[in-house]
Design a protein around this motif. Structure first.
Motif, mmCIF file in Angstrom:
data_model
loop_
_atom_site.group_PDB
_atom_site.id
_atom_site.type_symbol
_atom_site.label_atom_id
_atom_site.label_comp_id
_atom_site.label_asym_id
_atom_site.label_seq_id
_atom_site.Cartn_x
_atom_site.Cartn_y
_atom_site.Cartn_z
ATOM 1 N N SER A 1 0.845 -1.203 0.000
ATOM 2 C CA SER A 1 0.000 0.000 0.000
ATOM 3 C C SER A 1 0.873 1.242 0.000
ATOM 4 N N CYS B 1 0.513 5.796 0.517
ATOM 5 C CA CYS B 1 -0.336 6.913 0.917
ATOM 6 C C CYS B 1 0.540 8.135 1.189
ATOM 7 N N CYS C 1 -4.038 -1.316 3.241
ATOM 8 C CA CYS C 1 -4.573 -0.010 2.875
ATOM 9 C C CYS C 1 -4.107 1.047 3.863
ATOM 10 N N ASN D 1 -4.633 5.440 4.816
ATOM 11 C CA ASN D 1 -5.366 6.687 4.603
ATOM 12 C C ASN D 1 -4.837 7.717 5.597
ATOM 13 N N CYS E 1 -10.253 -3.907 3.273
ATOM 14 C CA CYS E 1 -9.996 -3.567 1.868
ATOM 15 C C CYS E 1 -9.655 -2.095 1.695
ATOM 16 N N LYS E 2 -10.367 -1.221 2.417
ATOM 17 C CA LYS E 2 -10.132 0.212 2.294
ATOM 18 C C LYS E 2 -10.630 0.912 3.543
ATOM 19 N N SER F 1 -9.976 -7.494 -1.988
ATOM 20 C CA SER F 1 -9.357 -6.201 -2.240
ATOM 21 C C SER F 1 -8.619 -6.187 -3.571
#
Length: 776
Positions: A66, A68, A108, A110, A225-226, A580
């Motif tokens: 992942s 970000c 994931c 964020n 998944c998110k 995912s």
């Protein structure tokens, strides 16, 4: 590259079509600059400018799962398969920080920042000033290990400005990094560096209805998944796969168990603790994260000091241990210390000591050993003065700041700042300073005695070799005796620096211990055994106290992150861990006008969540080749409690002959679709297209929430399908078959599409010539 006429006729301008060295599996645009970060199939991170100039390449050494960006675009977080999250500097890709938040792959990430200025409950703007810079110079950096060239380690050896940027500038606006793994755990880190909470969705008792007749459920084998944190930090939307099971019922006896319960689900978590206590969390996180940085400086300092002193002592013993062999070879029953004492007393020089001083050691060898020991001692003193001691002093000050905050129980007890634990950690920080000062005294004494011993030996060598010795430095016979008795075959410096498995308490006389206990009665500290501990042991205890004190806020905040709502999206037939990778999803938040019914509230802005996902054909018999879009799920809980719902959804039918490869929610409630053209036999024809749909204008339909979690509510939308037509939407044909990911920059109006044959196509989504010229 198309002609100018063709470009003007098309909705999106193709800027570049470039080859790639490897297939891309993850791509993210920088939120503030025209930079694209990409993770390749062979686990390399590439950073490109808008003009496709490559800035740097980094290989973490593990599989990348992942990516970000930090909200200000100055650092990028990289999730790895072993559960590590590494932060890299945007300027050169150097590793800034590595945190092991998970035990399995981080699937994931964020990173969201608070969109408002800090204020108190009355609306007054408040700021938190870090007072450390008033009283101290810039914090020391980690000392470099001898013989290591800057950059060899992959860490920020020389560019400490970037490291301070990570620790300081990000603190100007409160932000939180959320990470989810394939075992259902979600971690939260303030500024991406201070862990502040962790939840596992397996442990939540799930219910989408507050009524008593609704049986709570829990998710089994869940994989995140998110995740997407709201811009006000009050809610977290989670898309995960897993199997629903009635809470407290065994799987074999579960009346609702079955393959239809395995699917994709959407959850809302209440993270309002971050908003309610953001000022307090800001202050604690800034102090604690800086303390952790300085703790690493002390750890590295001790490691470097131990290495340098060990190397010096190895050189000393390598030369002087040969004297023991010579004594044995000559059949004498004595020790090297006794031989030296005999020489000091004026006795006749024995054959082994004469051979050792004249032949084995010699004047040149003695000067070389003396230089090595003296140089190591000076290096240790420099490290203490430039790194270790300043770090310990700043830690003591910052712990004092936290100690003051912990006494404000009304504000800081609620986030887990425990006053007794902070007091204990503050005392340990003070004891660390005392140990540093004692170490300096011991080191100075040892260096003095070594220097005196070497001066005496040099004079002996000169005499034995019948050379003039009048110009040599004077020496003290008493110090020579002390050296031979306590330092020749012992190492008090190493004892203080090294952490042994078996604790060796330093002997302290009874009178000294008695005076220490008398001082305790005057207050200020409670620890009376600090004189019996080494510097390394003191550091270990200090670090342990810090971890214990900072673990309480972590545990407290974790308990205040609560489950709010659950909506099953669609069933799946495959393993939940593959969801995912199989089904694209996207979550975003937009500001829309509030509709509370009153005139003065009509134009107020509220956050509305949009959730989009591709529905697999095998999920519902009457829904084929569709994309689902939901909005209002985050604010639906209050409506459910009142017997109504604000949740709306719609199904978008992909045009015939196409299937969705990836999707991404764009700004102003738009959704970007990446479609591949397929033949009737499902073989890729080699063409694709990119389409933008205005989601806010779609005819959404309200979803009636089921009282049972084993119902898939989306099947109600079979009569509310909107069929997308190529001629009615903004569409751009792509002369390649494409693969995920689709990388879209909402702030810059850019999209990057990856072709199946290792090519990257960069499109400008908005016609703004000035903006394009600025990017170039």
């Amino acid at each position: 590259m198309e002609t100018d006429e063709a470009q003007r006729a098309l909705p999106f301008q193709l800027q570049f079509d470039k080859p790639l060295p490897s297939q891309i599996k993850i791509a993210e645009w920088n939120p503030e600059k025209d930079l694209l970060a990409m993770a390749t199939e062979d686990s390399k991170i590439l950073l490109h400018r808008f003009n496709w100039q490559r800035l740097w390449t980094v290989s973490p050494g593990k599989c990348i799962t992942s990516l970000c960006w930090r909200p200000d675009g100055k650092a990028i977080a990289v999730g790895l398969e072993d559960g590590t999250i590494s932060l890299h500097d945007v300027e050169n890709g150097k590793l800034l920080r590595s945190i092991k938040s998970h035990t399995v792959a981080v699937v994931c990430l964020n990173w969201e920042e608070d969109g408002t200025k800090n204020g108190d409950d009355c609306g007054n703007i408040s700021t938190y000033e870090d007072r450390t810079s008033r009283f101290f110079p810039p914090a020391p950096r980690v000392p470099r290990m001898p013989g290591v060239v800057p950059g060899d380690t992959g860490f920020m050896d020389e560019s400490e400005d970037s490291f301070r940027e990570l620790s300081n500038s990000s603190h100007q606006r409160f932000n939180i990094l959320c990470s989810g793994d394939k075992d259902g755990s979600i971690c939260f880190s303030i500024f991406g560096i201070f862990p502040v909470g962790k939840v596992n969705i397996h442990r939540f008792s799930l219910s989408n209805q507050p009524a008593d007749n609704c049986m709570p459920c829990r998710l089994l084998n869940a994989s995140i998944c998110k995740v997407a944190l709201a811009k006000d930090l009050c809610h977290l939307i989670v898309i995960c796969s897993g199997e629903l099971l009635e809470d407290g019922v065994e799987t074999s006896k579960n009346p609702i168990s079955g393959s239809d319960l395995l699917g994709l689900h959407c959850l809302v978590l209440d993270t309002s603790i971050f908003w309610k206590r953001k000022n307090e969390l800001h202050q604690v996180a800034q102090q604690a994260s800086n303390i952790e940085d300085l703790t690493e400086v002390i750890r590295a300092s001790l490691s470097v000091m131990c290495k340098q002193w060990s190397d010096a002592m190895y050189t000393f013993h390598e030369k002087f241990d040969s004297l023991s062999t010579l004594i044995i070879d000559h059949g004498l029953d004595s020790t090297p210390q006794e031989e030296f004492l005999s020489l000091l007393g004026g006795a006749r020089t024995s054959p082994p000591i004469h051979q050792f001083l004249v032949n084995s050691l010699g004047e040149a060898g003695l000067k070389r050993v003396s230089k090595v020991v003296s140089g190591a001692g000076k290096e240790l003193q420099i490290i203490v003065l430039d790194h270790l001691q300043p770090a310990a002093e700043i830690i003591g000050f910052r712990m004092g700041e936290l100690r003051g905050l912990s006494k404000w129980r009304a504000r800081f007890q609620g986030i887990g700042l425990d006053e007794p634990l902070i007091n204990n950690a503050t005392e340990k920080a003070g004891m660390m300073l005392i140990q540093v000062e004692r170490f300096m005294r011991v080191l100075s004494s040892v260096l003095q005695q070594f220097s005196n011993f070497f001066s005496w030996l040099l004079k002996c060598v000169k005499i034995l070799m019948s050379e003039p010795s009048d110009q040599l430095l004077p020496f003290s016979s008493e110090l020579v005796i002390i050296f031979l008795k306590f330092l020749y075959d012992q190492d008090p410096v190493k004892q203080l620096l090294e952490l042994c498995e078996v604790d060796h308490a330093i002997e302290v006389d009874v009178d000294t211990m008695k005076r220490v206990k008398e001082l305790v009665q005057f207050g200020g500290f409670l620890d009376t055994g600090y004189l019996q501990r080494t510097l390394a042991k003191e550091f270990q205890q200090m670090e342990s106290c810090f971890k214990e004190a900072f673990q309480v806020p972590f545990t407290t905040i974790s308990k205040k992150i609560l489950f709010e709502d659950l909506l099953p999206l669609f069933p799946i037939a495959s393993s939940p861990n593959s969801v995912s990778l199989s089904f694209p999803t996207s979550i975003s938040y937009y500001k829309e006008a509030s509709e509370d019914g009153t005139t003065h509230q009509t134009h107020e802005q509220r956050l509305v969540d949009y959730i989009s996902f591709r529905i697999p054909d095998e999920s519902f018999s009457n829904i084929r080749n569709c994309i689902g879009i939901m909005r209002g799920f985050m604010g639906d809980l209050s409506g459910v409690k009142k017997g109504n719902t604000s949740l709306e959804a719609i199904l978008l039918s992909v045009p015939d002959g196409y299937h969705c490869v990836d999707l991404c929610l764009y700004k102003e409630s738009q959704i970007v679709l990446l479609l591949n053209e397929s033949t009737s036999s499902s073989e890729i024809s080699g063409n694709a297209c990119m389409m933008i749909v205005q989601a806010s204008d779609l005819p959404f339909a309200s979803i009636s929430r089921s009282t049972s979690l084993n119902d898939w509510d989306l099947h109600e939308l079979k009569d509310f399908v909107m069929y997308l037509e190529m001629e009615n939407e903004k569409v751009r044909n792509i002369p390649h078959s494409v693969v995920a990911p689709l990388a879209v920059s909402a702030s810059r109006g850019l999209a990057c599409v990856f072709a199946a044959r290792k090519r990257a196509l960069v499109y400008i989504l908005e016609e703004d010539e000035d903006e394009v010229s600025d990017m170039e």
